[in-house]
Design a protein around this motif. Structure first.
Motif, PDB file in Angstrom:
ATOM      1  N   ARG B 116      -1.559   5.846  -1.493  1.00 23.80           N
ATOM      2  CA  ARG B 116      -2.498   4.888  -2.167  1.00 23.80           C
ATOM      3  C   ARG B 116      -3.000   5.382  -3.337  1.00 23.80           C
ATOM      4  N   ALA B 117      -3.196   6.597  -3.500  1.00 26.79           N
ATOM      5  CA  ALA B 117      -3.977   7.170  -4.562  1.00 26.79           C
ATOM      6  C   ALA B 117      -3.146   7.209  -5.866  1.00 26.79           C
ATOM      7  N   LEU B 118      -1.438   7.524  -5.404  1.00 27.71           N
ATOM      8  CA  LEU B 118      -0.331   7.552  -6.495  1.00 27.71           C
ATOM      9  C   LEU B 118      -0.259   6.150  -7.146  1.00 27.71           C
ATOM     10  N   LEU B 119       0.038   5.115  -6.085  1.00 27.48           N
ATOM     11  CA  LEU B 119      -0.111   3.965  -6.339  1.00 27.48           C
ATOM     12  C   LEU B 119      -1.031   3.144  -7.370  1.00 27.48           C
ATOM     13  N   GLY B 120      -2.406   3.744  -6.864  1.00 29.30           N
ATOM     14  CA  GLY B 120      -3.385   3.357  -7.789  1.00 29.30           C
ATOM     15  C   GLY B 120      -3.478   3.822  -9.078  1.00 29.30           C
ATOM     16  N   SER B 123      -1.405   1.871 -11.274  1.00 27.31           N
ATOM     17  CA  SER B 123      -1.764   0.467 -11.040  1.00 27.31           C
ATOM     18  C   SER B 123      -0.677  -0.254 -10.502  1.00 27.31           C
ATOM     19  N   ALA B 124      -0.216  -0.059  -9.406  1.00 28.03           N
ATOM     20  CA  ALA B 124       1.061  -0.808  -9.056  1.00 28.03           C
ATOM     21  C   ALA B 124       0.399  -1.798  -8.143  1.00 28.03           C
ATOM     22  N   VAL B 168      10.665 -11.745 -15.553  1.00 28.92           N
ATOM     23  CA  VAL B 168       9.923 -11.637 -16.713  1.00 28.92           C
ATOM     24  C   VAL B 168       8.593 -10.712 -16.193  1.00 28.92           C
ATOM     25  N   ALA B 169       7.880 -11.473 -15.210  1.00 26.72           N
ATOM     26  CA  ALA B 169       6.622 -10.752 -15.014  1.00 26.72           C
ATOM     27  C   ALA B 169       7.022  -9.428 -14.260  1.00 26.72           C
ATOM     28  N   GLN B 170       7.958  -9.019 -13.531  1.00 27.16           N
ATOM     29  CA  GLN B 170       8.429  -7.952 -12.858  1.00 27.16           C
ATOM     30  C   GLN B 170       8.686  -6.931 -13.961  1.00 27.16           C
ATOM     31  N   THR B 171       9.482  -7.286 -15.024  1.00 24.33           N
ATOM     32  CA  THR B 171       9.847  -6.572 -15.946  1.00 24.33           C
ATOM     33  C   THR B 171       8.700  -5.878 -16.705  1.00 24.33           C
ATOM     34  N   ALA B 172       7.891  -6.890 -17.303  1.00 19.46           N
ATOM     35  CA  ALA B 172       6.385  -6.332 -17.684  1.00 19.46           C
ATOM     36  C   ALA B 172       5.858  -5.477 -16.832  1.00 19.46           C
ATOM     37  N   GLU B 173       6.077  -5.346 -15.634  1.00 20.36           N
ATOM     38  CA  GLU B 173       5.265  -4.807 -14.586  1.00 20.36           C
ATOM     39  C   GLU B 173       5.731  -3.177 -14.743  1.00 20.36           C
ATOM     40  N   VAL B 174       6.894  -3.245 -14.661  1.00 19.19           N
ATOM     41  CA  VAL B 174       7.811  -1.970 -14.862  1.00 19.19           C
ATOM     42  C   VAL B 174       7.499  -1.316 -16.164  1.00 19.19           C
ATOM     43  N   LEU B 175       7.507  -2.170 -17.268  1.00 17.14           N
ATOM     44  CA  LEU B 175       7.267  -1.294 -18.478  1.00 17.14           C
ATOM     45  C   LEU B 175       5.884  -1.154 -18.857  1.00 17.14           C
ATOM     46  N   ASN B 176       4.949  -1.550 -18.159  1.00 13.85           N
ATOM     47  CA  ASN B 176       3.525  -1.019 -18.173  1.00 13.85           C
ATOM     48  C   ASN B 176       3.639   0.405 -17.488  1.00 13.85           C
ATOM     49  N   LEU B 177       4.512   0.314 -16.253  1.00 12.90           N
ATOM     50  CA  LEU B 177       4.712   1.589 -15.539  1.00 12.90           C
ATOM     51  C   LEU B 177       5.261   2.565 -16.388  1.00 12.90           C
ATOM     52  N   ILE B 178       6.184   2.367 -17.080  1.00 13.32           N
ATOM     53  CA  ILE B 178       6.705   3.332 -18.174  1.00 13.32           C
ATOM     54  C   ILE B 178       5.722   3.919 -19.078  1.00 13.32           C
TER      55      ILE B 178
END
Lengths: 418, 269
Positions: B116-120, B123-124, B168-178
């Motif tokens: 949970r900490a890692l995913l937090g 911001s997953a 589109v939304a999921q791509t944005a999510e992954v780009l945020n993650l990067i």
């Protein structure tokens, strides 16, 4: 079982504004979670429990002797050998493989035991150990052929089915049958030894208390770490249910001969395997290998070792089942492990909810599955129907179970829970 | 970091004298057409293939990466396109697969807390760490796969086509993650086909063409047309023509805003 309780409890960290907070609301949301899981194809042990109830009801209507203490005592003892073989089948099915030779291996083990113990006069423990080692070697051999040459386990064990039947006939020789002496410990363990009532009740109480204690310790640890945990009320209810269920069963069986040691041994094996599968990294790697072998390999799981362990477990448990079967019969002969033993063991695992597609199933599948199979067999025998009908009914139930597995799998896929 | 890497398969030269640099906190996009050698380069870095020539520098010295395990020990983590998750296991079990805590009596509580900490930190958006991975969307799975590599505390993380097959939304999510990965000080190498994604997150863009370096661009300055030209080796094709046309339109519009005088200048350029 503890798993599902923990999963269905809603997680507080994700309690949005819409989450109900009252007790009745929580109960309702838990019910909703459960029904969602069911519709999503996550059936767990529910179908086999329902099936068992239906079968027992039908058999009792057809013949009132069926649910008598005497018959259930027999039923419990009778299900042990096939049940233990079925535990091994659960292991290979979990890693996405199959062993079609469990019947032959169990028969061969019985023959080896009888030859060493009776003909050669070795002490029982040595004969048992030798038989276990031989069976483990067979499993190791299967795994080597599978890992190194890449032959599908279906074919390897089909070869084993024939080959080890041949070895069994060969070592039994022209006599074809060896009787185990009635006064030996093996036979009395399988036929005559029952728990004294006080011990049986004590074990029930200890079991229920242990279930509560481990559950409460887990919940406390989770709460300390700020995670969702099962409520005390749920834990108490679960333990009381177990206490009442097992206590009632023991009381009922004690009206006849009681609970056989052999059945307790089977239950202990089920619990040990359940612990290994659900609480150890080895168990997780078995599920991982069955779910996605390549992913497991890349995550650093030693896939070949896991497969080897599964095959060895399967043949070893088949050997235990075979030896108990011979002890119960007080003989090892050419038909030991033949006939329907093989398919009953595999059918029991599948009926209990172990997926043929790998990665899904529990140790309890073997226990409940074999009770279903033996109930059908015992009920039809009581009706004086010969094995022709038994085969047909068991075949029908197996087909039903596999269809349920396939439908549940399709439903999981369409609900995104494959 | 990579100097003069070459790799041939039989008579086929997959990589010839390729250079690639990535430093901490930097996102390098590796682009190229099919068969340009992107995957081979990734496999060299992750220890799957050995280079025939060239050196890999890591930290202050040169290293050799004879196996995937060595790569992991060095701190080079790779997320391949197929993610390699077990769908029948839940998020925690997948994150800790192969490195469970306390193998004989699993420490589920600590594993769940750390998951949970890692995913937090990343911001997953994962509904619950106890759902099977099969119940997650493509972007969430990508997140889990990336989070899993972070448990090994890597210095460089290689993402193979992280946004292919995502919405589109999921791509944005992954780009945020990067972005978040580079904020954590990791060097990120991202293989991609998608110019928009590359320009959204990358600091530099390394173009491979037919197994050779074909330009290193600053992502902030390079245009899509430049990249496409470098990838295909041609300046005149449908994509570049359209990009040119769009640019012309943009510039005309901008010019219209600025006034006639500027419009002149725009036409002249």
């Amino acid at each position: 079982m503890t798993e599902s309780a923990a999963v269905t409890s809603p997680e507080p960290a994700h309690n949005g504004a819409g989450q109900p907070t009252t007790w009745s609301g929580r109960a309702r949301s838990r019910r909703r979670v459960v029904s969602d899981r069911l519709r999503g194809g996550d059936l767990g042990l529910l179908p086999v429990l329902a099936g068992l109830v239906v079968i027992w009801a039908v058999m009792q209507i057809l013949n009132p002797v069926f649910l008598s203490s005497a018959n259930l005592t027999n039923l419990a003892l009778e299900s042990v050998p096939v049940g233990i073989i079925s535990l091994g089948v659960v292991c290979v099915l979990l890693v996405g493989q199959i062993d079609l030779s469990v019947g032959s291996v169990s028969g061969l083990s019985a023959a080896v035991l009888a030859v060493l113990f009776v003909d050669r006069g070795l002490p029982a423990w040595l004969a048992v150990t030798a038989s276990l080692v031989l069976a483990a070697l067979i499993g190791w051999f299967y795994a080597q052929v599978h890992n190194r040459i890449g032959v599908p386990s279906f074919v390897i064990t089909l070869g084993g089915l024939l080959g080890f039947l041949g070895v069994q006939l060969w070592i039994l020789g022209p006599k074809g049958s060896i009787n185990l002496p009635f006064d030996s410990g093996l036979v009395s363990f399988a036929q005559l030894q029952f728990l004294p009532p006080w011990l049986a009740y004590t074990l029930v109480v200890v079991g229920a208390a242990a279930l509560y204690a481990t559950g409460a310790a887990r919940a406390a640890e989770r709460r300390r770490a700020g995670l969702a945990a099962a409520s005390r009320r749920l834990l108490v209810a679960r333990s009381l249910a177990l206490l009442a269920g097992l206590g009632g069963a023991v009381w009922y069986l004690n009206r006849d001969r009681g609970v056989g040691w052999m059945f307790v041994f089977f239950l202990a094996l089920v619990l040990v395997l359940h612990y290994v599968l659900s609480r150890t990294s080895f168990g997780k790697s078995m599920y991982a290998v069955g779910g996605n072998m390549e992913a497991a390999r890349r995550a650093g799981v030693n896939v070949k070792a896991v497969l080897t362990a599964a095959f060895v477990l399967c043949t070893t448990l088949a050997c235990v089942g075979g030896m108990l079967s011979a002890s119960r019969l007080a003989a090892a002969n050419q038909s030991s492990g033949g006939g329907d033993v093989n398919l009953n063991a595999i059918a029991a695992a599948v009926i209990g909810g172990t997926s043929l597609f790998g990665g899904r199933g529990t140790a309890f599948a073997a226990l409940l599955g074999v009770l279903v199979i033996q109930s059908i067999s015992s009920g039809l025998t009581l009706l004086n129907l010969d094995s022709a009908y038994r085969f047909m009914v068991t075949g029908g139930v197996l087909l039903l179970a596999v269809s349920l597995d396939a439908v549940a799998r399709r439903s999981r896929v369409s609900h995104g829970r494959a | 970091m990579l100097r003069g890497i070459s790799k041939s398969f039989g008579a086929v030269a997959a990589l010839t004298d390729v250079d690639l640099d990535v430093s901490a906190g930097q996102v390098v996009a590796l682009v190229g057409d099919n068969g340009a050698g992107k995957s081979t380069l990734v496999k060299v870095l992750s220890g799957v293939h050995q280079p025939d020539a060239g050196t890999v520098g890591f930290g202050h010295g040169t290293v050799s990466i004879p196996s995937p395990a060595t790569a992991q020990r060095l701190g080079i983590a790779t997320v391949f396109q197929d993610l390699a998750l077990c769908e029948n296991l839940n998020v925690v079990e997948n994150l800790f697969l192969g490195r469970e805590l306390r193998g004989l009596r699993l420490d589920e509580v600590t594993m769940e807390v750390r998951s949970r900490a890692l995913l937090g930190e990343l911001s997953a958006k994962i509904p619950s760490v106890r759902v099977p991975v099969a119940a997650l969307s493509g972007g969430q799975r990508q997140t889990v796969a990336i989070a899993r590599t972070l448990l090994g505390d890597p210095k460089v993380i290689i993402l193979d086509e992280p946004t292919a097959a995502l919405g589109v939304a999921q791509t944005a999510e992954v780009l945020n993650l990067i972005e978040r990965l580079s904020e954590r000080g990791l060097g990120v190498i991202m293989v991609s086909h998608n110019m928009a994604d590359v320009r959204a997150v990358a600091d530099t863009v390394v173009v491979l063409r037919l197994g050779r370096n074909n330009g290193v661009f600053d992502a902030a300055e390079a245009t899509a047309a430049d990249l496409v030209a470098a990838i295909t080796g041609a300046t005149d094709n449908v994509v570049s023509r359209r990009a040119g046309r769009d640019r012309a339109v943009d510039e005309r519009a901008a010019a219209a805003d600025r006034g006639t005088e500027a419009a002149h200048k725009g036409d002249a350029s």
